[in-house]
Every structure is written in structure tokens, then in C-alpha cells.
Design an enzyme around this catalytic site. Structure first.
Site, PDB file in Angstrom:
ATOM      1  CE  LYS A 108      -4.373   1.556   9.058  1.00 16.56           C
ATOM      2  NZ  LYS A 108      -3.948   0.148   9.002  1.00 16.56           N
ATOM      3  CE  LYS A 160      -2.389  -1.360   3.591  1.00 11.66           C
ATOM      4  NZ  LYS A 160      -3.384  -1.459   4.685  1.00 11.66           N
ATOM      5  CG  ASP A 216      -0.328   1.663   8.439  1.00  5.19           C
ATOM      6  OD1 ASP A 216      -1.342   2.059   7.832  1.00  5.19           O
ATOM      7  OD2 ASP A 216       0.095   0.493   8.372  1.00  5.19           O
TER       8      ASP A 216
END
Length: 700
Positions: free
Chosen positions: A274, A117, A234
């Protein structure tokens, strides 16, 4: 036959299953949204100082409607078994071949889905624009973002050009007060790069503590001289128990990540974070804040992000650190975070402070990502129920096309082994064993939670039986002393462990079952073995902490008593009976006793489950005095370990200790969950009047 999506998101067969329209692949790689900021006097601005922050609670009706639509579709999954459904969606994941090829064909370093990602994000947005870069990675475990960034830099620039310094922070896997179900305990990358990781003064690595954010800012100032070009975040929190409240559960973490990033990032720097659904007013105000202080803000869902989940990456470019209204904003957020009971669901701004044109754009973004997610879930349900072989053939072809597109679009190429951060062999070792335990559906888990005790015990026994099948407790284990240099003390200090929540000295499935048993019976299996240490004529019992005591206090008291007795009695041997060494504190003291006080050690893996140290060294007294002095003085902070982490991890000693601990905990489980057993608390016994005590028989 190919497919097109129906309004309900279910794939309908057309004429040729082998033909895949370019738009089907393109849609996977183009899940992007860019906020269009107005220019001039109409530009989006932070509220002026005379307008209060966190002043009122409200919601946006249109966004709450989208939330209800999404939850209605997600609720259709309530009756599917979690493992079975996860396996099904993994098989259906069109990007599933990407990580396999990166690991096996390209042999990239430490490949995970997170690796894939970030590699997409780096190629789609100018997060890194030059070979000289300082990066800070928040909530980073196990370290895949770092490995991915390394691969990207070496793919784009020449080796001699690259001037990259990185640091990272995450929940500390070596701190036993961190809950095992709230952190990633995979340390295969971390243990080899420890000097680059900040776990802060309390050693927890917990960013929800504002003192740790302050410490992070100080360390970045020193390490990077204030120049931080890129921050990634994240983090996430397991929301399986409340899947409809994910956004509210993680909002404190988002505020902590944003506060950290905005304080350490340099002017002109970039930020990637995120997030999940963005329906709540608190999320809206956070996104509006980012739009006011960054030149560009994008939302991106990478092709390698599972289609049926809510995660998206918010990408913020060109930070305006000198914004005049920013200091007040950061101070207000910090003040809110400093209150542990404040959920931070209160929006940062009043409703009138958020411009209508921003709300319109935000709603469009939310609608787009909600539609993508609901279509994916509906499609997965259709595939699960229909078991359409033609559709599966189509999917196999799609996976291959997606992997080819990923490689072509992002110009993936292998790196020389010498350019990797950590030796590939070290990071590719297996993590341990997996236990095929039936987790049940959400409906079943909720029913069990409120069901009778016998049903809960049955489920625990079933899980224990699976554990027994996976573990080979008959394999002998030992520790052979082969040290050539003396053992050097390396003291690490932090916050005292209040309760034992995790351990790197036992297998993760065992620790998870321990927590479930603890929740069910309110009795801790680790104390059910009645651990003790025999010093020839005297026996010391290791007693659990009292109701008001921290776990650390109990272990500190026992080991000070033990070392005092060894120093006084000078026993030629000491025998630990069914004694668990689950903390770095205990493990470091054990290794100290093995290497500096006694000559021989013997793990006995039979029913007695003992560990014997024998042949007292002539130099033992001075070594004991030095360590006792350290153990008694914790004014500078509670001792976490007496030795360097690398002395205690990923070696013969840790392997033997893990097997030893696993064996004892499994014995405790067997006693607690046996057909004739029902857990009973251990009666506390004082060490003060213990001379020699018999093995405790019926403690269950």
C-alpha cells in the site's frame, strides 16, 4: 435523474435519478494503471555500481504541481469537523454496502475494509496462481488480509489441494512501549494465531529497526525454507496532524517494507504494498526500482478503497531476485534505514538515472489518481453543502449496484465455518466502547494546539465527561480462582519499555485521553494516584521513574522489592492501594501472586479502589525464590511477561483487571480535571525509610 461529473468534480443532475450509467459503476472497479516497460536494449535498468546512490536531492516540477493542486482541494476540508466529515463520507461511500453484506449475508471471517480490498486485488491480478503458497504479511494488524486470502484460496481451490503456510508481523499490541496512536491494538485475531506472528527479538514488531528486518529474514528462512511466494505490506502512519505531508511522513516505512519484501521474497514471487501519493522524487525512484526488478508493476485502487483518500496498491509480479545490481541497492537502503534520523526523503537515484519514458508514464498515473481523488472530495463537499435528497436516493441505488457488481465480478460465496482460521464468535466480539468526542476541524485543532492552556483544559474536560457517560464504573468486578492445574511460567523477553505508551489492560479511549493530558500538563495521570502496597506493618510506594530512567526499571525495582518483602515478612495479606497493573510484566506478577502465593483475592471497586490478596500458601517461599531469581537476571533481555499471553488476555482475569485499571485512571482524571483542581507533580518519596505512610492528600 443520473449524474455526470463536472470539471470541478461536482455532480450535476440530468434527467433520471434512478438511472445509473454502467460507466459510473465501471469507473469504480477500473482504477488501474500498468507501467509499460520497453524491451531489449532500452529496457529499464538499475544504475551500475560505479554510479552513487542517494547522491542528490531534487524534485520533479510537474509532479510537485500535481501535489499543490491536490493539497489546494484537500485544504477545503480544513474547516469541517473530523468526525462529522468522516460520517458523511462513510454514508456517501458507494462501496459501503459491500462489507455489510460480507459480514451479514456471506458471514465471511473477520471482514474489514482491508479484507474487501485484498479480495479485489487477488481477483484482479495473478498474485496467487497455485494452491500451494507461502505468504508473509507485513504491518498486518489486525489480520484481515490473512482472513481474506484464506477465503480466496478456499473459493478457488479444493480443500485437499490447498497447501498454505502464512506468517505475519506487525507492531506488537502487547508491547507497552508501542504508541497506541501509531498501531492497531485490535488483537481478536492475533491472540488466537500467536504462533504465526513474528514480533522479533525486541518484541516491538517494529520494521523500522533494521535488526528486526534481519530477524525477519532469518525466521522466514527457517519457517519457509527460503520459499516465500507472496509478500503483502499494508502499513501506514497517521498523518492527520500534517495531511499535506503524508508522502514524506510514510517514506521510511515504505523503504522498510520494500527492503523486507525484497530480502525474503523468492525468485518469481509477487509483492503487494500500500502506498499513497507518488509525487515525491523518493517515491518515484522507489517505483522505478520495483519496475527494474519485477516483470510487471501495476497501480490499483480497489472499488472498496474510499474514493477521497490517497491510498493505492502497488502490485509487483514475477520478482527477479538474481538481478546483479540488487545486492548493492539493498545494502544501501539498509544502511540508510539504520540511521534513525535519516528521513529518507533523499531520492535513491540521481535525476539523470531515471528514464524519461518512465517519468512520462508515472506522471500519467499520478494525474489519473489525483483527478479521481479531487473529484471525490469536490463531490463530497457538494453533497454535504447541498443536502440534495434526490442525490442521496441516487447514491443508495449506486451502493446496491456496486455491491452486486462486487459479488458477481469476484464470485463471492460463503465458506464452511470449519474452513475459517479462527472461530467466528471470537473475532466478532465487540472491541469495547466508542466515545462520541468532538474532534474539531483541522483548523480548530491547529488553533487549539497553539492556544491558551484554559482552552486545552476545557477540551480535555469535555472529553472526560463523555468518557464518564460511556463507562459504567458501578458494576462490580471480581476474579474467581478456578484453576485445576498449576500456573506455569512462560518467560518472554524483549527491549525494556522506555515509557508507557499503551496497554491491553485498560480501555483505549481512556489511554488516549491519558496521552492528551500528559501532552498538556507534562504530568502522567497514572502516577497521580500515589500507588502503594500495604504489607501489614510495612508500606511500599510505587515511585515513578526518575528523569533518566526507563519505565521498565521503575517497575522492575518495585516488584523485586515487593517479592523480597513478602518472602521476608510472610504477611498473611497484602493490599494494593489505587495500584495500576498496566503492563504484561505487572499483570503476570499479579496473577502469579494470586495463583501461586496467596489463596484468596478481592477487588474492591468502592472509593478505596484496593486489591487484597490474603491467606499465604505454605509453598509460597519456593515459588517466590524462583521468580525473584528470574526478575533479577535480565542479561538475556528485559522480561516482558512471566506468563503466556493467553493466560493474561481475553479471560475473566483480564476483564477484572481492565475494569480495575479503568476505575483508578478515571479517578486520576477526575482529580486532575476537576473545577477546583490544577495538576501538581507528585513529590517522590524513598521506600528506604518508609514504615507506614498516610494517604497522600493534595498531590494535584
Amino acid at each position: 435523474m443520473s449524474f455526470r461529473s463536472s470539471p470541478q468534480g461536482k455532480p450535476h443532475p440530468m434527467t433520471d435519478y434512478q438511472s445509473i450509467r454502467p460507466s459510473e459503476v465501471e469507473q469504480l472497479f477500473e482504477k488501474k494503471f500498468h507501467y509499460q516497460k520497453p524491451k531489449g536494449n532500452k529496457s529499464w535498468q538499475l544504475p551500475p555500481p560505479d554510479q552513487a546512490l542517494f547522491s542528490e536531492f531534487y524534485q520533479f516540477e510537474a509532479l510537485q504541481g500535481l501535489r499543490e493542486q491536490l493539497n489546494a482541494v484537500k485544504s477545503k476540508l480544513n474547516d469541517y469537523g473530523v468526525q462529522e466529515w468522516s460520517a458523511h463520507t462513510n454514508r456517501r461511500d458507494p462501496s459501503g454496502e459491500v462489507s455489510w453484506r460480507l459480514k451479514n449475508d456471506t458471514k465471511a471471517e473477520f471482514v474489514t475494509v482491508a479484507w474487501c480490498k485484498l479480495f479485489e486485488c487477488l481477483h484482479r491480478y495473478p498474485l496467487v496462481t497455485k494452491p500451494a503458497v507461502n505468504s508473509m504479511h507485513l504491518c498486518e494488524a489486525p489480520g484481515a488480509f490473512i482472513a481474506s486470502l484464506n477465503h480466496y484460496l478456499h473459493s478457488k481451490y479444493e480443500k485437499d489441494e490447498i497447501k498454505w503456510r502464512w506468517r505475519s508481523t506487525t507492531l506488537n499490541p502487547y508491547y507497552e512501549g508501542n504508541a497506541i496512536n501509531q498501531m492497531i491494538s485490535d488483537d481478536r485475531f492475533i491472540v488466537h494465531t500467536l504462533d504465526n506472528w513474528f514480533f522479533h527479538k525486541d518484541l516491538t514488531g517494529n520494521l523500522l529497526d533494521v535488526a528486526n528486518i534481519d530477524h525477519l529474514v532469518e525466521r522466514c528462512e527457517v519457517e519457509f525454507q527460503g520459499q516465500v511466494d507472496l509478500v503483502t505490506a499494508d502499513g501506514s502512519i497517521d498523518c492527520a496532524a500534517q495531511p499535506d505531508c503524508q508522502e514524506e511522513i510514510v517514506v521510511r516505512l515504505f523503504f522498510a517494507e520494500v527492503l523486507s519484501a525484497l530480502r525474503i521474497l523468492s525468485s518469481g514471487g509477487n509483492f503487494l504494498v500500500k502506498m499513497f501519493t507518488l509525487f515525491e522524487a523518493c517515491s518515484v525512484s522507489l517505483l522505478y526500482t520495483l519496475n527494474c526488478i519485477f516483470e510487471e508493476v501495476h497501480i490499483f485502487k480497489p472499488a472498496t478503497s474510499k474514493r477521497g483518500n490517497s491510498e493505492v496498491y502497488v502490485i509487483c509480479l514475477n520478482y527477479n531476485k538474481d538481478h546483479p545490481d540488487l545486492p548493492r541497492l539493498l545494502e544501501e537502503i539498509k544502511s540508510k534505514l539504520a540511521q534513525p534520523n535519516d528521513t529518507l526523503v533523499m531520492p535513491l537515484f540521481a535525476k539523470f538515472q531515471i528514464p524519461h519514458d518512465f517519468l512520462m508514464q508515472h506522471e500519467i498515473a499520478c494525474r489519473m489518481y489525483m483527478k479521481l481523488q479531487t473529484d471525490a472530495i469536490e463531490g463530497s463537499i457538494y453533497a454535504y453543502e447541498s443536502n440534495d435528497r434526490h442525490y442521496l436516493r441516487h447514491l443508495h441505488h449506486l451502493r446496491s449496484l456496486v455491491a452486486n457488481t462486487y459479488y458477481s465480478l469476484y464470485k463471492v460465496k460463503p465458506l464452511e465455518d470449519s474452513l475459517c482460521i479462527v472461530d467466528k464468535e471470537a473475532t466478532s466480539k465487540a472491541l469495547g466502547f466508542q466515545v462520541p468526542v468532538y474532534g474539531g476541524s483541522y483548523t480548530e485543532r491547529e488553533s487549539l494546539k497553539h492556544g491558551d492552556l484554559l482552552k486545552q483544559i476545557y477540551c480535555l474536560r469535555r472529553e472526560f465527561n463523555q468518557l464518564e457517560k460511556c463507562l459504567n464504573n458501578r458494576t462490580p468486578y471480581s476474579y474467581v480462582k478456578n484453576r485445576t492445574a498449576p500456573l506455569n511460567l512462560h518467560i518472554s523477553r524483549g527491549a525494556p519499555v522506555q515509557s508507557l505508551q499503551s496497554s491491553m489492560f485498560a480501555s483505549e479511549p481512556i489511554l488516549i485521553l491519558r496521552l492528551r493530558i500528559l501532552d498538556t500538563f507534562e504530568l502522567d495521570p497514572v502516577w497521580q494516584s500515589a500507588p502503594k502496597c500495604q504489607l501489614e506493618s510495612k508500606t511500599l510506594c510505587y515511585l515513578p521513574p526518575t528523569e533518566d530512567e526507563a519505565f521498565h526499571t521503575a517497575q522492575q525495582r518495585f516488584f523485586i522489592d515487593l517479592l523480597e518483602e513478602v518472602k521476608k515478612l510472610k504477611p498473611d495479606s497484602i493490599v494494593f492501594h489505587k495500584f495500576l497493573f498496566l503492563t504484561h510484566y505487572a499483570a503476570s506478577l499479579l496473577l502469579f501472586l494470586i495463583e501461586s502465593v496467596y489463596q484468596d483475592c478481592c477487588f474492591n471497586s468502592n472509593q478505596a479502589q484496593t486489591l487484597t490478596l490474603s491467606k499465604l500458601k505454605d509453598t509460597a517461599n519456593s515459588a517466590l525464590e524462583q521468580v525473584l531469581e528470574l526478575l533479577k537476571d535480565e542479561q538475556a533481555g528485559a522480561i516482558h511477561s512471566l506468563l503466556d499471553i493467553k493466560e493474561l488476555q481475553k479471560n475473566q482475569f483480564s476483564k477484572a483487571l481492565i475494569q480495575h485499571n479503568n476505575s483508578i485512571v478515571m479517578t486520576c482524571f477526575r482529580s486532575m480535571l476537576g473545577e477546583e483542581s490544577f495538576p501538581m507533580p507528585v513529590a517522590p518519596t524513598s521506600n528506604s525509610d518508609v514504615g507506614s505512610i498516610q494517604e497522600s492528600a493534595a498531590v494535584f
